[in-house]
Design a protein around this motif. Structure first.
Motif, PDB file in Angstrom:
ATOM      1  N   PRO A  81      82.498  11.054  80.366  1.00  0.00           N
ATOM      2  CA  PRO A  81      83.244  12.290  80.597  1.00  0.00           C
ATOM      3  C   PRO A  81      84.232  12.191  81.769  1.00  0.00           C
ATOM      4  CG  PRO A  81      80.931  12.579  81.187  1.00  0.00           C
ATOM      5  CD  PRO A  81      81.068  11.220  80.582  1.00  0.00           C
ATOM      6  N   GLN A  82      84.003  11.253  82.682  1.00  0.00           N
ATOM      7  CA  GLN A  82      84.901  11.098  83.827  1.00  0.00           C
ATOM      8  C   GLN A  82      86.076  10.177  83.520  1.00  0.00           C
ATOM      9  OE1 GLN A  82      82.418   9.884  87.069  1.00  0.00           O
ATOM     10  NE2 GLN A  82      81.320  11.834  87.110  1.00  0.00           N
ATOM     11  N   ASN A  83      85.917   9.344  82.478  1.00  0.00           N
ATOM     12  CA  ASN A  83      86.998   8.441  82.088  1.00  0.00           C
ATOM     13  C   ASN A  83      86.765   8.043  80.633  1.00  0.00           C
ATOM     14  OD1 ASN A  83      88.837   6.386  81.663  1.00  0.00           O
ATOM     15  ND2 ASN A  83      88.549   5.470  83.679  1.00  0.00           N
ATOM     16  N   ASN A  84      87.483   8.679  79.735  1.00  0.00           N
ATOM     17  CA  ASN A  84      87.214   8.480  78.311  1.00  0.00           C
ATOM     18  C   ASN A  84      87.628   7.097  77.791  1.00  0.00           C
ATOM     19  OD1 ASN A  84      89.961   8.727  78.136  1.00  0.00           O
ATOM     20  ND2 ASN A  84      89.948  10.558  76.850  1.00  0.00           N
ATOM     21  N   ARG A  85      88.072   6.222  78.676  1.00  0.00           N
ATOM     22  CA  ARG A  85      88.332   4.835  78.270  1.00  0.00           C
ATOM     23  C   ARG A  85      87.032   4.031  78.234  1.00  0.00           C
ATOM     24  NH1 ARG A  85      92.390   2.676  82.481  1.00  0.00           N
ATOM     25  NH2 ARG A  85      91.058   3.962  83.747  1.00  0.00           N
ATOM     26  N   TYR A  86      85.971   4.579  78.833  1.00  0.00           N
ATOM     27  CA  TYR A  86      84.693   3.884  78.916  1.00  0.00           C
ATOM     28  C   TYR A  86      83.673   4.514  77.973  1.00  0.00           C
ATOM     29  CZ  TYR A  86      86.612   1.707  83.073  1.00  0.00           C
ATOM     30  OH  TYR A  86      87.407   1.013  83.940  1.00  0.00           O
ATOM     31  N   THR A  87      82.842   3.663  77.420  1.00  0.00           N
ATOM     32  CA  THR A  87      81.737   4.105  76.577  1.00  0.00           C
ATOM     33  C   THR A  87      80.447   3.910  77.351  1.00  0.00           C
ATOM     34  OG1 THR A  87      82.921   3.436  74.590  1.00  0.00           O
ATOM     35  CG2 THR A  87      80.556   3.733  74.384  1.00  0.00           C
ATOM     36  N   LEU A  88      79.604   4.914  77.331  1.00  0.00           N
ATOM     37  CA  LEU A  88      78.304   4.848  77.987  1.00  0.00           C
ATOM     38  C   LEU A  88      77.226   4.654  76.925  1.00  0.00           C
ATOM     39  CD1 LEU A  88      78.744   7.761  80.542  1.00  0.00           C
ATOM     40  CD2 LEU A  88      79.015   5.300  80.945  1.00  0.00           C
ATOM     41  N   ILE A  89      76.295   3.768  77.206  1.00  0.00           N
ATOM     42  CA  ILE A  89      75.236   3.445  76.263  1.00  0.00           C
ATOM     43  C   ILE A  89      73.899   3.794  76.909  1.00  0.00           C
ATOM     44  CG2 ILE A  89      74.108   1.573  74.978  1.00  0.00           C
ATOM     45  CD1 ILE A  89      77.504   0.826  76.036  1.00  0.00           C
ATOM     46  N   SER A  90      73.015   4.404  76.129  1.00  0.00           N
ATOM     47  CA  SER A  90      71.678   4.730  76.629  1.00  0.00           C
ATOM     48  C   SER A  90      70.662   4.546  75.508  1.00  0.00           C
ATOM     49  CB  SER A  90      71.626   6.166  77.151  1.00  0.00           C
ATOM     50  OG  SER A  90      71.946   7.074  76.126  1.00  0.00           O
ATOM     51  N   LEU A  91      69.411   4.406  75.899  1.00  0.00           N
ATOM     52  CA  LEU A  91      68.335   4.276  74.925  1.00  0.00           C
ATOM     53  C   LEU A  91      67.991   5.632  74.324  1.00  0.00           C
ATOM     54  CD1 LEU A  91      65.776   1.910  76.725  1.00  0.00           C
ATOM     55  CD2 LEU A  91      67.342   1.323  74.876  1.00  0.00           C
ATOM     56  N   THR A  92      67.616   5.608  73.083  1.00  0.00           N
ATOM     57  CA  THR A  92      67.070   6.784  72.419  1.00  0.00           C
ATOM     58  C   THR A  92      65.552   6.748  72.613  1.00  0.00           C
ATOM     59  OG1 THR A  92      66.736   5.607  70.348  1.00  0.00           O
ATOM     60  CG2 THR A  92      68.891   6.686  70.661  1.00  0.00           C
ATOM     61  N   PRO A  93      64.836   7.790  72.212  1.00  0.00           N
ATOM     62  CA  PRO A  93      63.364   7.719  72.280  1.00  0.00           C
ATOM     63  C   PRO A  93      62.814   6.492  71.527  1.00  0.00           C
ATOM     64  CG  PRO A  93      64.036   9.986  71.977  1.00  0.00           C
ATOM     65  CD  PRO A  93      65.290   9.150  71.844  1.00  0.00           C
ATOM     66  N   SER A  94      63.417   6.157  70.413  1.00  0.00           N
ATOM     67  CA  SER A  94      63.001   4.969  69.671  1.00  0.00           C
ATOM     68  C   SER A  94      63.231   3.702  70.497  1.00  0.00           C
ATOM     69  CB  SER A  94      63.771   4.883  68.346  1.00  0.00           C
ATOM     70  OG  SER A  94      63.532   3.651  67.703  1.00  0.00           O
ATOM     71  N   GLY A  95      64.349   3.633  71.202  1.00  0.00           N
ATOM     72  CA  GLY A  95      64.646   2.496  72.062  1.00  0.00           C
ATOM     73  C   GLY A  95      63.644   2.367  73.193  1.00  0.00           C
ATOM     74  N   HIS A  96      63.219   3.511  73.739  1.00  0.00           N
ATOM     75  CA  HIS A  96      62.208   3.481  74.806  1.00  0.00           C
ATOM     76  C   HIS A  96      60.873   2.967  74.269  1.00  0.00           C
ATOM     77  CE1 HIS A  96      64.407   5.142  78.192  1.00  0.00           C
ATOM     78  NE2 HIS A  96      64.921   6.053  77.388  1.00  0.00           N
ATOM     79  N   GLU A  97      60.536   3.329  73.038  1.00  0.00           N
ATOM     80  CA  GLU A  97      59.302   2.820  72.425  1.00  0.00           C
ATOM     81  C   GLU A  97      59.374   1.304  72.246  1.00  0.00           C
ATOM     82  OE1 GLU A  97      58.321   4.868  68.776  1.00  0.00           O
ATOM     83  OE2 GLU A  97      58.616   6.828  69.725  1.00  0.00           O
ATOM     84  N   ILE A  98      60.532   0.820  71.818  1.00  0.00           N
ATOM     85  CA  ILE A  98      60.705  -0.625  71.631  1.00  0.00           C
ATOM     86  C   ILE A  98      60.569  -1.354  72.961  1.00  0.00           C
ATOM     87  CG2 ILE A  98      62.362  -2.424  70.996  1.00  0.00           C
ATOM     88  CD1 ILE A  98      63.447  -0.403  68.867  1.00  0.00           C
ATOM     89  N   THR A  99      61.178  -0.817  74.016  1.00  0.00           N
ATOM     90  CA  THR A  99      61.083  -1.493  75.317  1.00  0.00           C
ATOM     91  C   THR A  99      59.653  -1.460  75.846  1.00  0.00           C
ATOM     92  OG1 THR A  99      61.810   0.469  76.539  1.00  0.00           O
ATOM     93  CG2 THR A  99      63.496  -1.156  75.959  1.00  0.00           C
ATOM     94  N   ALA A 100      58.921  -0.394  75.582  1.00  0.00           N
ATOM     95  CA  ALA A 100      57.505  -0.349  75.992  1.00  0.00           C
ATOM     96  C   ALA A 100      56.727  -1.454  75.275  1.00  0.00           C
ATOM     97  CB  ALA A 100      56.905   1.023  75.693  1.00  0.00           C
ATOM     98  N   ASP A 101      57.027  -1.662  74.000  1.00  0.00           N
ATOM     99  CA  ASP A 101      56.378  -2.739  73.241  1.00  0.00           C
ATOM    100  C   ASP A 101      56.772  -4.113  73.786  1.00  0.00           C
ATOM    101  OD1 ASP A 101      55.170  -0.854  71.609  1.00  0.00           O
ATOM    102  OD2 ASP A 101      56.595  -1.127  69.943  1.00  0.00           O
ATOM    103  N   ILE A 102      58.046  -4.275  74.141  1.00  0.00           N
ATOM    104  CA  ILE A 102      58.512  -5.554  74.711  1.00  0.00           C
ATOM    105  C   ILE A 102      57.783  -5.828  76.016  1.00  0.00           C
ATOM    106  CG2 ILE A 102      60.475  -6.755  75.771  1.00  0.00           C
ATOM    107  CD1 ILE A 102      62.284  -5.257  73.706  1.00  0.00           C
ATOM    108  N   ARG A 103      57.683  -4.825  76.859  1.00  0.00           N
ATOM    109  CA  ARG A 103      57.005  -5.013  78.150  1.00  0.00           C
ATOM    110  C   ARG A 103      55.524  -5.341  77.954  1.00  0.00           C
ATOM    111  NH1 ARG A 103      60.393  -3.607  82.351  1.00  0.00           N
ATOM    112  NH2 ARG A 103      62.128  -2.239  81.834  1.00  0.00           N
ATOM    113  N   ALA A 104      54.877  -4.678  77.009  1.00  0.00           N
ATOM    114  CA  ALA A 104      53.462  -4.965  76.725  1.00  0.00           C
ATOM    115  C   ALA A 104      53.311  -6.396  76.200  1.00  0.00           C
ATOM    116  CB  ALA A 104      52.906  -3.965  75.717  1.00  0.00           C
ATOM    117  N   SER A 105      54.205  -6.798  75.318  1.00  0.00           N
ATOM    118  CA  SER A 105      54.173  -8.174  74.794  1.00  0.00           C
ATOM    119  C   SER A 105      54.382  -9.177  75.917  1.00  0.00           C
ATOM    120  CB  SER A 105      55.259  -8.366  73.730  1.00  0.00           C
ATOM    121  OG  SER A 105      54.988  -7.595  72.589  1.00  0.00           O
TER     122      SER A 105
END
Length: 151
Positions: A81-105
């Motif tokens: 929102p501060q500079n529309n030339r940039y794209t911001l990426i974030s995890l979804t709830p599904s992405g957080h579940e995957i990272t929890a599994d990665i960390r456990a593994s």
């Protein structure tokens, strides 16, 4: 006969390389994929450029990975929102579940690797590695830091 220093660094390099390769194979996901997810999980929302810099990957690779993850529902993208030339990426709830599994593994994998090595020997190796890294930082050009992206 190989000098001790050569043997030491040879074993260190191969141990690191084999550990990454084995973990990646067990995970069934490329290193670039799991590192991107872990980075987002650790740092929260990040720009495409920040991901590129932190992971030392080219922009096309980051774009391809982000598009794949978005199609799978693991990440979401939005314009900055501060500079529309940039794209911001974030995890979804599904992405957080995957990272929890990665960390456990990763915790399970680390325990398997350290199996049979007494705690005091693990601590001694850790002290040596910390000193090696400290010594490397003393001899590294300014601004040439490589971040560690581990689960």
């Amino acid at each position: 006969m190989e000098a001790f220093e050569e043997r030491f660094f040879h074993q260190l390099a191969f141990a690191c390389s084999e550990a990454k390769q084995t973990f990646t194979q067990q995970l069934g996901m490329s290193q670039a994929r799991w590192q991107l997810l872990i980075l987002l999980d650790s740092h929260g929302e990040m720009s495409h450029a920040a991901l590129q810099q932190q992971l030392s990957l080219d922009g096309a690779t980051i774009t391809r990975l982000v598009k794949q993850f978005e199609a799978e529902g693991s990440v979401s993208r939005r314009l900055d929102p501060q500079n529309n030339r940039y794209t911001l990426i974030s995890l979804t709830p599904s992405g957080h579940e995957i990272t929890a599994d990665i960390r456990a593994s990763h915790r399970t994998f680390a325990a398997q690797l350290l199996g049979g090595i007494p705690r005091e020997e693990q601590e001694a190796v850790l002290r040596v590695l910390e000193q090696l890294r400290s010594n490397m930082r003393l001899h590294k050009p300014e601004g040439d830091e490589q971040p560690s992206v581990l689960p």
